[in-house]
Design a protein around this motif. Structure first.
Motif, PDB file in Angstrom:
ATOM      1  N   PRO A 120      -4.835 -12.116  16.926  1.00 31.39           N
ATOM      2  CA  PRO A 120      -3.181 -10.629  16.247  1.00 31.39           C
ATOM      3  C   PRO A 120      -4.179 -10.115  15.298  1.00 31.39           C
ATOM      4  CG  PRO A 120      -2.658 -13.144  15.622  1.00 31.39           C
ATOM      5  CD  PRO A 120      -3.771 -13.215  15.757  1.00 31.39           C
ATOM      6  N   ASN A 121      -4.597  -8.968  15.512  1.00 29.84           N
ATOM      7  CA  ASN A 121      -4.863  -8.342  14.206  1.00 29.84           C
ATOM      8  C   ASN A 121      -4.405  -8.052  13.376  1.00 29.84           C
ATOM      9  OD1 ASN A 121      -5.572  -5.308  13.654  1.00 29.84           O
ATOM     10  ND2 ASN A 121      -4.543  -4.159  14.269  1.00 29.84           N
ATOM     11  N   ILE A 122      -5.131  -9.145  12.784  1.00 34.40           N
ATOM     12  CA  ILE A 122      -4.676  -9.561  11.054  1.00 34.40           C
ATOM     13  C   ILE A 122      -5.836  -8.806   9.935  1.00 34.40           C
ATOM     14  CG2 ILE A 122      -3.873 -11.631   9.758  1.00 34.40           C
ATOM     15  CD1 ILE A 122      -1.889 -12.365  12.708  1.00 34.40           C
ATOM     16  N   ASP A 123      -5.778  -8.925   9.405  1.00 36.11           N
ATOM     17  CA  ASP A 123      -7.141  -8.368   8.644  1.00 36.11           C
ATOM     18  C   ASP A 123      -7.151  -9.613   7.405  1.00 36.11           C
ATOM     19  OD1 ASP A 123      -8.086  -5.476   9.360  1.00 36.11           O
ATOM     20  OD2 ASP A 123      -5.831  -5.366   8.033  1.00 36.11           O
ATOM     21  N   ALA A 124      -6.141 -10.396   6.875  1.00 35.59           N
ATOM     22  CA  ALA A 124      -5.988 -11.398   6.429  1.00 35.59           C
ATOM     23  C   ALA A 124      -4.839 -12.293   6.269  1.00 35.59           C
ATOM     24  CB  ALA A 124      -5.921 -10.500   4.582  1.00 35.59           C
ATOM     25  N   PHE A 400      -2.421  -7.162  -2.756  1.00 35.71           N
ATOM     26  CA  PHE A 400      -3.220  -7.139  -4.700  1.00 35.71           C
ATOM     27  C   PHE A 400      -3.840  -8.278  -5.307  1.00 35.71           C
ATOM     28  CE2 PHE A 400       1.641  -5.167  -4.833  1.00 35.71           C
ATOM     29  CZ  PHE A 400       0.686  -4.084  -4.808  1.00 35.71           C
ATOM     30  N   ARG A 401      -4.382  -9.300  -4.009  1.00 33.51           N
ATOM     31  CA  ARG A 401      -5.162 -10.686  -5.027  1.00 33.51           C
ATOM     32  C   ARG A 401      -6.420  -9.555  -4.075  1.00 33.51           C
ATOM     33  NH1 ARG A 401      -5.174 -12.776  -9.418  1.00 33.51           N
ATOM     34  NH2 ARG A 401      -2.668 -13.233 -10.058  1.00 33.51           N
ATOM     35  N   LYS A 406     -11.613  -7.479  -4.065  1.00 34.97           N
ATOM     36  CA  LYS A 406     -12.288  -6.632  -3.168  1.00 34.97           C
ATOM     37  C   LYS A 406     -12.938  -7.140  -2.289  1.00 34.97           C
ATOM     38  CE  LYS A 406     -14.088  -3.543  -6.200  1.00 34.97           C
ATOM     39  NZ  LYS A 406     -14.054  -4.877  -8.110  1.00 34.97           N
ATOM     40  N   GLY A 407     -12.239  -7.848  -1.805  1.00 34.70           N
ATOM     41  CA  GLY A 407     -12.465  -8.988  -0.051  1.00 34.70           C
ATOM     42  C   GLY A 407     -13.551 -10.161   0.097  1.00 34.70           C
TER      43      GLY A 407
END
Ligand code: KG4
Ligand code: ZN
Length: 424
Positions: A120-124, A400-401, A406-407
């Motif tokens: 799926p379209n998930i960044d984290a 926030f974490r 910064k990724g």
């Protein structure tokens, strides 16, 4: 990346919770949209056994997590079957088998069913790693590790208590939510089944624990007193309901205190005043709490009265009187200490989080006392369904974490569940 889609997973106690959150705005102007959200409570099962047993909770998480994940993706319109599902590589299969060695039922699902879902379209992925029941925490954490591995998505470990603090960032407005602007320092009063803490929130992600319980947590005390009164688990809502009924002067018609004759609400009120429970540590100079003595006072009262009149302690009116005085005692201690802490640390913002934050009386007293004692103060409570365990709060904290790091997230495979980790 400030605008992102976060999958959040929470299994620290007896709720299996998953959600998909659209987060944007960064620290300056955070905004959240809920794309999908499911919570499966194990409460019926635990009611049967009178409490949460970690291994039983774990088994339920294992059973439910994958079907719930699929259900949540579907409700978020993020579920697409893979066109040509391919089995995972040998290396990935090996890692999954090792990761899920203790959650054997999940291995089969992750090897045979997961490949048929398109990434799926998930960044984290945000997941609770502690504090909580370790066997339960591992289920969510290991499942999150598998997803992170097979779909190559960063994994962000989240402290459950930080989640409870940030749960107030979703305030209902009509059908959607708004995010209040937090002022720092804020004070957080965290009251749940496992914790009772006063935490100074100095800035985003910057916490200082200033007080905590030395024995039982508030929610635990509610649950134990409820059990003494032969009320079902979880006891908090039950005690609250009885106390409210008595406050409102509702008539007990069936189970009167002294037999079949109808009692007036005044009688119950006077009964409630015929005994008092202690307000433990209310005047101590620190910000710690103790609730085990209060619980023992209830136990002794019931034991002594039982000797005199067994039927009396089973009476509805008596239960209400105990519930009311117990709730009053807890509320007074929490309020007194919280106001002192706000004055000492010069905070105008109070955040109340955790399952017990759903309690009506505690909400009312904290709100009115803050208003009178601390001019221009603001008190935030989570929405009722966000006061108890959920994964939306984990998604918010994860956002926030992720921004703060910064990724740069750690190797997900190295993460461990930590039952007793403190906020920090
Ligand atoms: O935060 P939570 O869902 O789980 C933990 O992380 O512990 O809190 C659960 C606790 C239980 O002890 C439950 O009895 C209590 O919150 N609780 C309440 C109320 N609703 C839930 N306690 C008092 N009044 C309520 N209305
Ligand atoms: Zn909790």
């Amino acid at each position: 990346m400030v605008h992102m889609r976060i999958l959040a997973i929470e299994t620290s106690c007896d709720e299996t919770a998953l959600s998909l959150l659209d987060a944007s705005g960064g620290f300056g102007n955070p905004k959240f949209k809920i794309l999908g959200n499911v919570v499966a409570s194990q409460v019926d099962l635990h009611t049967k056994y009178g409490g949460v047993f970690p291994m039983m909770a774990k088994r339920e998480h294992v059973k439910n997590i994958f079907p719930l994940f699929v259900e949540m993706l579907k409700s978020a319109k993020a579920f697409t079957p893979a066109k040509n599902p391919k089995p995972w590589s040998k290396k990935i299969v090996g890692i999954i088998e090792e990761l899920l060695a203790r959650e054997a039922d999940l291995v089969d699902i992750c090897l045979n069913q997961l490949p048929s879902i398109k990434k799926p379209n998930i960044d984290a992925i945000a997941v609770t790693y502690g504090p909580g029941l370790e066997p339960a925490l591992w289920v969510g954490l290991n499942f999150a590790k598998v997803l992170s591995l097979v779909w190559d998505i960063p994994l962000v470990p989240v402290n459950h208590m930080e989640g409870h603090i940030l749960s107030i960032l979703l305030q209902k407005k009509g059908k959607s939510y708004t995010t209040p602007k937090l002022a720092f320092p804020s004070l957080a009063l965290l009251i749940s089944g496992g914790h009772t803490e006063l935490v100074l929130v100095q800035n985003w992600m910057k916490y200082k624990m200033i007080g905590q319980t030395r024995d039982d947590a508030v929610g635990e005390a509610f649950d134990k007193v409820a059990r003494m009164l032969e009320l079902p688990y979880p006891g908090g809502p039950q005690i609250s309901k009885l106390a409210e009924e008595l406050r409102a002067g509702v008539k007990e018609s069936a189970n009167n205190f002294s037999g079949p004759r109808k009692q007036s609400p005044d009688h119950e009120k006077s009964l409630a005043h015929s005994f008092t429970f202690p307000r433990p540590m209310i005047h101590s100079k620190d910000f710690d709490f103790s609730f085990s003595g209060l619980k023992t006072s209830v136990l002794y009262l019931i034991r002594d009265l039982k000797k005199e009149n067994e039927a009396m302690v089973k009476n509805g009116g008596f239960k209400k009187a105990v519930a009311l005085e117990f709730e009053n005692a807890v509320t007074e201690v929490l309020t007194h200490k919280t106001m002192n802490a706000m004055m000492k640390y010069k905070t105008k913002t109070l955040i109340v989080g955790g399952g017990v934050a759903a309690n009506k009386h505690i909400r009312e007293v904290l709100t009115t006392t803050a208003k009178t004692k601390i001019p221009k103060s603001v008190v935030y409570f989570p929405e009722r369904d966000l006061a108890t365990d959920n994964s939306l709060m984990i998604g918010i904290a994860g956002y926030f974490r992720f921004l703060k790091s910064k990724g740069k997230t750690k190797n997900p495979l190295k993460l461990r569940a930590e039952g007793n980790v403190a906020i920090g």
